[in-house]
Write a protein that holds these residues in place. Structure first.
Motif, PDB file in Angstrom:
ATOM      1  N   LYS A  79       6.806   4.670  -0.520  1.00 37.27           N
ATOM      2  CA  LYS A  79       6.275   3.889   0.912  1.00 37.27           C
ATOM      3  C   LYS A  79       7.318   4.452   2.020  1.00 37.27           C
ATOM      4  CE  LYS A  79       3.730   1.234   3.554  1.00 37.27           C
ATOM      5  NZ  LYS A  79       2.453   1.603   3.698  1.00 37.27           N
ATOM      6  N   ILE A  80       6.596   4.779   3.240  1.00 37.78           N
ATOM      7  CA  ILE A  80       7.239   5.121   4.227  1.00 37.78           C
ATOM      8  C   ILE A  80       7.605   3.734   5.088  1.00 37.78           C
ATOM      9  CG2 ILE A  80       7.085   6.284   6.356  1.00 37.78           C
ATOM     10  CD1 ILE A  80       5.326   8.632   5.083  1.00 37.78           C
ATOM     11  N   ILE A 125      14.535  -1.480  -5.765  1.00 38.12           N
ATOM     12  CA  ILE A 125      13.868  -0.477  -4.743  1.00 38.12           C
ATOM     13  C   ILE A 125      15.216   0.508  -4.186  1.00 38.12           C
ATOM     14  CG2 ILE A 125      12.881  -0.490  -2.513  1.00 38.12           C
ATOM     15  CD1 ILE A 125      11.733  -3.001  -2.900  1.00 38.12           C
ATOM     16  N   LEU A 126      14.716   1.700  -4.373  1.00 40.17           N
ATOM     17  CA  LEU A 126      15.716   2.570  -3.921  1.00 40.17           C
ATOM     18  C   LEU A 126      15.319   3.205  -2.699  1.00 40.17           C
ATOM     19  CD1 LEU A 126      17.844   5.121  -4.199  1.00 40.17           C
ATOM     20  CD2 LEU A 126      16.178   6.501  -5.339  1.00 40.17           C
ATOM     21  N   VAL A 127      16.274   3.207  -1.790  1.00 45.19           N
ATOM     22  CA  VAL A 127      16.067   3.317  -0.238  1.00 45.19           C
ATOM     23  C   VAL A 127      16.629   4.496   0.532  1.00 45.19           C
ATOM     24  CG1 VAL A 127      15.981   2.460   2.106  1.00 45.19           C
ATOM     25  CG2 VAL A 127      15.834   0.859   0.309  1.00 45.19           C
ATOM     26  N   SER A 128      15.662   5.385   0.948  1.00 39.81           N
ATOM     27  CA  SER A 128      15.972   6.665   1.512  1.00 39.81           C
ATOM     28  C   SER A 128      16.176   6.421   2.978  1.00 39.81           C
ATOM     29  CB  SER A 128      15.014   7.688   1.450  1.00 39.81           C
ATOM     30  OG  SER A 128      15.251   8.871   1.926  1.00 39.81           O
ATOM     31  N   LEU A 129      17.449   6.573   3.476  1.00 36.57           N
ATOM     32  CA  LEU A 129      17.809   6.438   4.895  1.00 36.57           C
ATOM     33  C   LEU A 129      17.956   7.726   5.640  1.00 36.57           C
ATOM     34  CD1 LEU A 129      20.928   4.079   4.207  1.00 36.57           C
ATOM     35  CD2 LEU A 129      18.778   3.342   4.926  1.00 36.57           C
ATOM     36  N   GLU A 151       0.769  -1.239   0.069  1.00 34.19           N
ATOM     37  CA  GLU A 151      -0.016  -0.251   0.092  1.00 34.19           C
ATOM     38  C   GLU A 151       1.074   1.258  -0.016  1.00 34.19           C
ATOM     39  OE1 GLU A 151      -2.560   0.118   3.332  1.00 34.19           O
ATOM     40  OE2 GLU A 151      -3.752  -2.123   2.615  1.00 34.19           O
ATOM     41  N   ALA A 152       1.152   2.056  -1.263  1.00 33.09           N
ATOM     42  CA  ALA A 152       1.966   2.940  -1.491  1.00 33.09           C
ATOM     43  C   ALA A 152       1.556   4.335  -0.618  1.00 33.09           C
ATOM     44  CB  ALA A 152       2.216   3.218  -2.745  1.00 33.09           C
ATOM     45  N   ASP A 153       2.198   5.035  -0.425  1.00 34.62           N
ATOM     46  CA  ASP A 153       2.033   6.401   0.306  1.00 34.62           C
ATOM     47  C   ASP A 153       2.272   7.617  -0.617  1.00 34.62           C
ATOM     48  OD1 ASP A 153       1.351   5.139   2.670  1.00 34.62           O
ATOM     49  OD2 ASP A 153       3.573   5.155   3.401  1.00 34.62           O
ATOM     50  N   ASN A 154       1.748   7.402  -2.185  1.00 38.73           N
ATOM     51  CA  ASN A 154       1.981   8.399  -2.889  1.00 38.73           C
ATOM     52  C   ASN A 154       0.922   9.339  -2.506  1.00 38.73           C
ATOM     53  OD1 ASN A 154       3.494   5.903  -3.950  1.00 38.73           O
ATOM     54  ND2 ASN A 154       3.467   7.237  -6.042  1.00 38.73           N
ATOM     55  N   ASP A 155      -0.195   9.207  -1.925  1.00 44.73           N
ATOM     56  CA  ASP A 155      -0.996  10.215  -1.556  1.00 44.73           C
ATOM     57  C   ASP A 155      -0.401  11.407  -0.925  1.00 44.73           C
ATOM     58  OD1 ASP A 155      -0.960   8.471   0.175  1.00 44.73           O
ATOM     59  OD2 ASP A 155      -3.169   8.895   0.809  1.00 44.73           O
ATOM     60  N   VAL A 207      10.381   3.333  -4.298  1.00 45.79           N
ATOM     61  CA  VAL A 207      11.066   3.846  -3.281  1.00 45.79           C
ATOM     62  C   VAL A 207      10.466   3.761  -1.946  1.00 45.79           C
ATOM     63  CG1 VAL A 207      12.331   6.358  -2.731  1.00 45.79           C
ATOM     64  CG2 VAL A 207      12.077   5.679  -5.070  1.00 45.79           C
ATOM     65  N   LEU A 208      11.530   3.660  -1.157  1.00 47.40           N
ATOM     66  CA  LEU A 208      10.884   3.446   0.418  1.00 47.40           C
ATOM     67  C   LEU A 208      11.898   4.540   1.149  1.00 47.40           C
ATOM     68  CD1 LEU A 208      11.482  -0.617   1.217  1.00 47.40           C
ATOM     69  CD2 LEU A 208       9.411   0.720   0.043  1.00 47.40           C
ATOM     70  N   PHE A 209      10.918   5.004   1.918  1.00 46.43           N
ATOM     71  CA  PHE A 209      11.418   6.043   3.050  1.00 46.43           C
ATOM     72  C   PHE A 209      11.377   5.550   4.516  1.00 46.43           C
ATOM     73  CE2 PHE A 209       9.914   8.129  -0.781  1.00 46.43           C
ATOM     74  CZ  PHE A 209      10.833   9.055  -0.946  1.00 46.43           C
ATOM     75  N   VAL A 210      12.649   5.432   4.684  1.00 44.93           N
ATOM     76  CA  VAL A 210      12.908   4.520   6.194  1.00 44.93           C
ATOM     77  C   VAL A 210      13.112   5.778   7.232  1.00 44.93           C
ATOM     78  CG1 VAL A 210      14.429   3.338   7.739  1.00 44.93           C
ATOM     79  CG2 VAL A 210      13.980   2.762   5.194  1.00 44.93           C
ATOM     80  N   THR A 211      12.159   5.556   8.262  1.00 47.72           N
ATOM     81  CA  THR A 211      12.229   6.533   9.585  1.00 47.72           C
ATOM     82  C   THR A 211      12.270   5.638  10.723  1.00 47.72           C
ATOM     83  OG1 THR A 211       9.653   6.415   9.935  1.00 47.72           O
ATOM     84  CG2 THR A 211      10.378   7.866   8.079  1.00 47.72           C
ATOM     85  N   GLU A 212      12.716   6.602  11.947  1.00 49.26           N
ATOM     86  CA  GLU A 212      13.047   5.616  13.120  1.00 49.26           C
ATOM     87  C   GLU A 212      11.953   6.110  14.112  1.00 49.26           C
ATOM     88  OE1 GLU A 212      16.575   5.759  16.420  1.00 49.26           O
ATOM     89  OE2 GLU A 212      16.431   7.376  14.846  1.00 49.26           O
TER      90      GLU A 212
END
Length: 393
Positions: free
Chosen positions: A307-308, A210-214, A163-167, A279-284
């Motif tokens: 996606k977050i 998949i590109l991952v944003s860290l 379930e993408a977070d493009n919205d 693209v995945l956006f990784v958060t803590e």
């Protein structure tokens, strides 16, 4: 649940963290063969079981226009190479990297890779084994062992659609300044070859790409360990059912320069996102995206699934502090082992990315359609620039 998107003040693209590959800082010997999260004694085993409870892996859409004929390796041929590598142990003083790295590999492991990704995955494994020094290979081999475990455990429960977070992660109008609608299948395939590249690392052997944003959390300018940080993130993604190939960027101080008012690192990220499946956006924990991640999302085309992914606080503790004192002397070495200045090091580390950025220039390409660059100089044009990715079969 409403996503928290405000910046948290930790901007990993403006912190002075040096790049690891080729041109790096020589202060002390770093341990690059870190243990993965899956095998770490500090990771909560109960959390692992909860993640596996559904038994489903996530099905990430892939862009069919990025498909290109992949080179392959037959299972029987790789098994023969494996036997030859083990038989040559101690007989020859100088052996190729492929043979040195295959020494530690079992036939069972090779067969497992074949079951996961077929002959294409085997070929990518050969590329990794041939291009990596032994310590680097051991690092990526640790991750691939986890991939085999994940495949076995998740493979029994079917697949759940991402379930993408493009919205909430929409692109900025500024992206139209660049060729975000021009994709290159050959370039994409080469980008995601596994192993260490100048400015980034790639884990995995299969699609999707998949590109991952860290959310970088390193404590000083001297000891950002791209191996340790990225390996644990890749394994944490695997624990959540993500599969495929993961590309993670190192910090290149030489890319802080601006090109027509836009940071070079952001243009580079946009280029990679344009040629990725997702693209995945990784958060803590409960932290929102960093300011840099918000900009990365804005420069990722809306046709690419975004996606977050929230990791627990305990999963990123390794990147919160390095325990070193300030004021350490930094010595930069060039490819020939000569001592070079900081400016020379920054220029050298950024040269590869800056060369690629040129292909992201708008040029004469129109922005209202999707354009595919084929290897035989043929252009494919799709009037609907928001063409939806399909699921990998």
């Amino acid at each position: 649940m409403e996503e928290k998107l405000e910046g948290d003040g930790c901007d990993h693209r403006t912190s002075p963290i040096p790049a690891m590959p080729m041109f790096f800082v020589a202060i002390e010997n770093f341990n690059k063969s870190s243990t993965s999260t899956f095998m770490s004694a500090d990771f909560d085993p109960n959390e692992i079981m909860r993640n596996f409870a559904s038994g489903q892996r996530l099905q990430v859409p892939v862009n069919p226009l990025l498909e290109y004929q992949e080179p392959t390796m037959e299972l029987t041929k790789l098994l023969a190479l494996l036997q030859a590598a083990k038989a040559s142990t101690g007989l020859v003083a100088e052996r190729p990297r492929l043979f040195k790295n295959l020494e530690s590999v079992s036939e069972e492991f090779i067969r497992s890779l074949y079951d996961i990704g077929g002959e294409e995955a085997l070929m990518r494994f050969v590329i990794l084994s041939s291009n990596s020094e032994q310590n680097e290979f051991a690092h990526f081999y640790t991750y691939l062992e986890d991939v085999v475990i994940f495949s076995d455990m998740f493979g029994k429960g079917g697949e759940g659609l991402l379930e993408a977070d493009n919205d909430v992660l929409t692109s900025s109008p500024e992206i139209a300044r660049f060729a975000h609608n021009v994709i290159d299948p050959v370039f994409s395939r080469k980008l995601f070859h596994p192993g260490v590249r100048t400015g980034y690392v790639v884990y995995g052997l299969t699609r999707p790409r998949i590109l991952v944003s860290l959310p970088f959390k390193a404590g000083s300018a001297y000891t950002y360990d791209v191996f340790r940080n990225s390996l644990d993130v890749a394994t944490s993604l695997g624990l959540r059912g993500y599969h495929g190939s993961f590309l993670m960027l190192d910090y290149l101080e030489g890319l802080t320069r601006e090109i027509d008012g836009i940071p070079a690192w952001l243009i580079f990220f946009s280029l990679l996102a344009t040629n990725s499946d997702a693209v995945l956006f990784v958060t803590e924990g409960d932290n929102g995206l960093t300011e840099a991640q918000l900009r990365e999302a804005a420069f990722t085309p809306d046709r690419v699934p975004k996606k977050i992914v929230r990791l627990q606080d305990s999963e990123l503790v390794w990147a919160q502090s390095d325990g070193l004192e300030d004021g350490l002397e930094v010595i930069n070495f060039g490819p020939d082992g000569d001592v070079i200045s900081k400016d020379e090091a920054m220029a050298a580390e950024a040269s590869y990315a800056l060369g690629l950025i040129e292909r992201h220039e708008r040029g004469h390409f129109p922005s209202d359609r999707l354009i595919v660059l084929r290897h035989d100089s043929i252009l494919e044009i799709y009037p609907d620039g928001r063409r939806i990715n399909r699921l990998v079969e």
